[in-house]
Design a protein around this motif. Structure first.
Motif, PDB file in Angstrom:
ATOM      1  N   SER A 262       0.833  -1.205   0.000  1.00 18.80           N
ATOM      2  CA  SER A 262       0.000   0.000   0.000  1.00 18.80           C
ATOM      3  C   SER A 262       0.862   1.247   0.000  1.00 18.80           C
ATOM      4  O   SER A 262       2.053   1.204   0.306  1.00 18.80           O
ATOM      5  CB  SER A 262      -0.946  -0.001   1.197  1.00 18.80           C
ATOM      6  N   MET A 263       0.191   2.346  -0.354  1.00 24.62           N
ATOM      7  CA  MET A 263       0.835   3.654  -0.344  1.00 24.62           C
ATOM      8  C   MET A 263      -0.149   4.660   0.225  1.00 24.62           C
ATOM      9  O   MET A 263      -1.334   4.648  -0.113  1.00 24.62           O
ATOM     10  CB  MET A 263       1.240   4.073  -1.751  1.00 24.62           C
TER      11      MET A 263
ATOM     12  N   CYS B 172      -1.959  15.056   0.948  1.00 24.97           N
ATOM     13  CA  CYS B 172      -1.842  15.005  -0.508  1.00 24.97           C
ATOM     14  C   CYS B 172      -2.292  16.339  -1.088  1.00 24.97           C
ATOM     15  O   CYS B 172      -3.446  16.740  -0.899  1.00 24.97           O
ATOM     16  CB  CYS B 172      -2.698  13.874  -1.065  1.00 24.97           C
TER      17      CYS B 172
ATOM     18  N   ILE C 122      -1.412  12.404 -10.442  1.00 34.96           N
ATOM     19  CA  ILE C 122      -1.767  10.976 -10.348  1.00 34.96           C
ATOM     20  C   ILE C 122      -2.974  10.692 -11.243  1.00 34.96           C
ATOM     21  O   ILE C 122      -2.983   9.712 -11.999  1.00 34.96           O
ATOM     22  CB  ILE C 122      -2.042  10.575  -8.883  1.00 34.96           C
TER      23      ILE C 122
ATOM     24  N   ALA D 289       2.733   5.942  -6.906  1.00 32.57           N
ATOM     25  CA  ALA D 289       1.266   5.890  -6.940  1.00 32.57           C
ATOM     26  C   ALA D 289       0.793   5.182  -8.203  1.00 32.57           C
ATOM     27  O   ALA D 289      -0.144   4.366  -8.154  1.00 32.57           O
ATOM     28  CB  ALA D 289       0.687   7.303  -6.862  1.00 32.57           C
TER      29      ALA D 289
ATOM     30  N   ILE E 125       1.334   1.455  -7.706  1.00 33.25           N
ATOM     31  CA  ILE E 125       0.340   0.891  -6.779  1.00 33.25           C
ATOM     32  C   ILE E 125      -0.997   0.701  -7.488  1.00 33.25           C
ATOM     33  O   ILE E 125      -1.643  -0.340  -7.350  1.00 33.25           O
ATOM     34  CB  ILE E 125       0.196   1.795  -5.528  1.00 33.25           C
ATOM     35  N   LEU E 126      -1.408   1.697  -8.271  1.00 25.81           N
ATOM     36  CA  LEU E 126      -2.683   1.578  -8.993  1.00 25.81           C
ATOM     37  C   LEU E 126      -2.635   0.475 -10.054  1.00 25.81           C
ATOM     38  O   LEU E 126      -3.563  -0.335 -10.151  1.00 25.81           O
ATOM     39  CB  LEU E 126      -3.062   2.911  -9.641  1.00 25.81           C
TER      40      LEU E 126
ATOM     41  N   LYS F 122      -3.417  -0.961  -2.594  1.00 26.83           N
ATOM     42  CA  LYS F 122      -4.103   0.136  -1.905  1.00 26.83           C
ATOM     43  C   LYS F 122      -3.339   1.451  -2.011  1.00 26.83           C
ATOM     44  O   LYS F 122      -2.198   1.559  -1.576  1.00 26.83           O
ATOM     45  CB  LYS F 122      -4.264  -0.193  -0.420  1.00 26.83           C
ATOM     46  N   LEU F 123      -4.008   2.447  -2.578  1.00 23.70           N
ATOM     47  CA  LEU F 123      -3.489   3.819  -2.622  1.00 23.70           C
ATOM     48  C   LEU F 123      -4.484   4.690  -1.858  1.00 23.70           C
ATOM     49  O   LEU F 123      -5.651   4.758  -2.230  1.00 23.70           O
ATOM     50  CB  LEU F 123      -3.355   4.308  -4.061  1.00 23.70           C
TER      51      LEU F 123
ATOM     52  N   GLY G 246      -8.023   3.941  -6.377  1.00 21.06           N
ATOM     53  CA  GLY G 246      -7.508   4.658  -5.216  1.00 21.06           C
ATOM     54  C   GLY G 246      -8.615   4.995  -4.228  1.00 21.06           C
ATOM     55  O   GLY G 246      -9.809   4.929  -4.558  1.00 21.06           O
TER      56      GLY G 246
END
Length: 189
Positions: free
Chosen positions: A83-84, A89, A97, A110, A113-114, A119-120, A145
């Protein structure tokens, strides 16, 4: 429970206290973590110094990666980070993103992760929101996300700024799948 690998990115949005509380909690939950990678933008460093009056971000036991370090393990999906969290943000980071622009390590991680369907969580911190911001949140949500606004709750009766911030961060900790002792609505403490 398997130990998790987590990326934390801190951008220059106001709300350094959210990042501090997140890092504090992750430090307490280290038995659940295999690795924590930390990225801080130049603006994040300035905002932390301005809002918190210190440079304690460098004292956490996490590896800090330069924003231009595309050799960081989580710049590739093969590193299998779970996850991130981007906390806080900025709207600029959200927009990059949402547009698929990987111009630094935060936006590249990001993107990874996507694409890996992990998990973002974006702890967005701005108000009011323009339609551009809302559409960017929609795009990131549709891509998998999670938008977790830095909107604290008060039913736990927080008594300090850090306790207010913790009402958001406790939700973030839940979202990335870590076990955390926190106030739960309807449960007796």
């Amino acid at each position: 429970m398997d130990r998790r690998k987590v990326v934390i990115a801190v951008t220059g949005a106001s709300g350094a206290v959210y990042a501090k509380v997140l890092l504090d909690k992750l430090q307490l939950l280290q038995d659940q973590l295999e690795e924590v990678g930390l990225i801080m933008s130049d603006n994040a460093l300035q905002v932390w110094q301005h809002e918190l009056g210190n440079e304690l971000y460098s004292s956490y036991p996490f590896t800090i990666y330069n924003k231009a370090d595309f050799n960081a393990p989580f710049a590739s999906g093969s590193a299998r980070y779970d996850s991130m969290v981007i906390c806080p943000c900025s709207m600029g980071t959200l927009g990059r993103i949402a547009s698929g622009i990987s111009n630094d390590l935060t936006t590249r991680a990001a993107d990874v992760i996507l694409k890996e369907r992990r998990k973002l969580v974006l702890v967005v911190r701005d108000t009011p929101l323009s339609l551009i911001h809302i559409n960017n949140m929609k795009t990131v949500t549709e891509a998998g996300g999670i938008i977790c606004p830095a909107s604290p709750s008060f039913y736990s009766r927080p008594a300090s700024v850090e306790e207010v911030a913790a009402t958001v961060i406790d939700r973030v900790i839940d979202l990335i799948g870590l076990k955390n002792s926190s106030y739960r609505w309807g449960e007796r403490s």
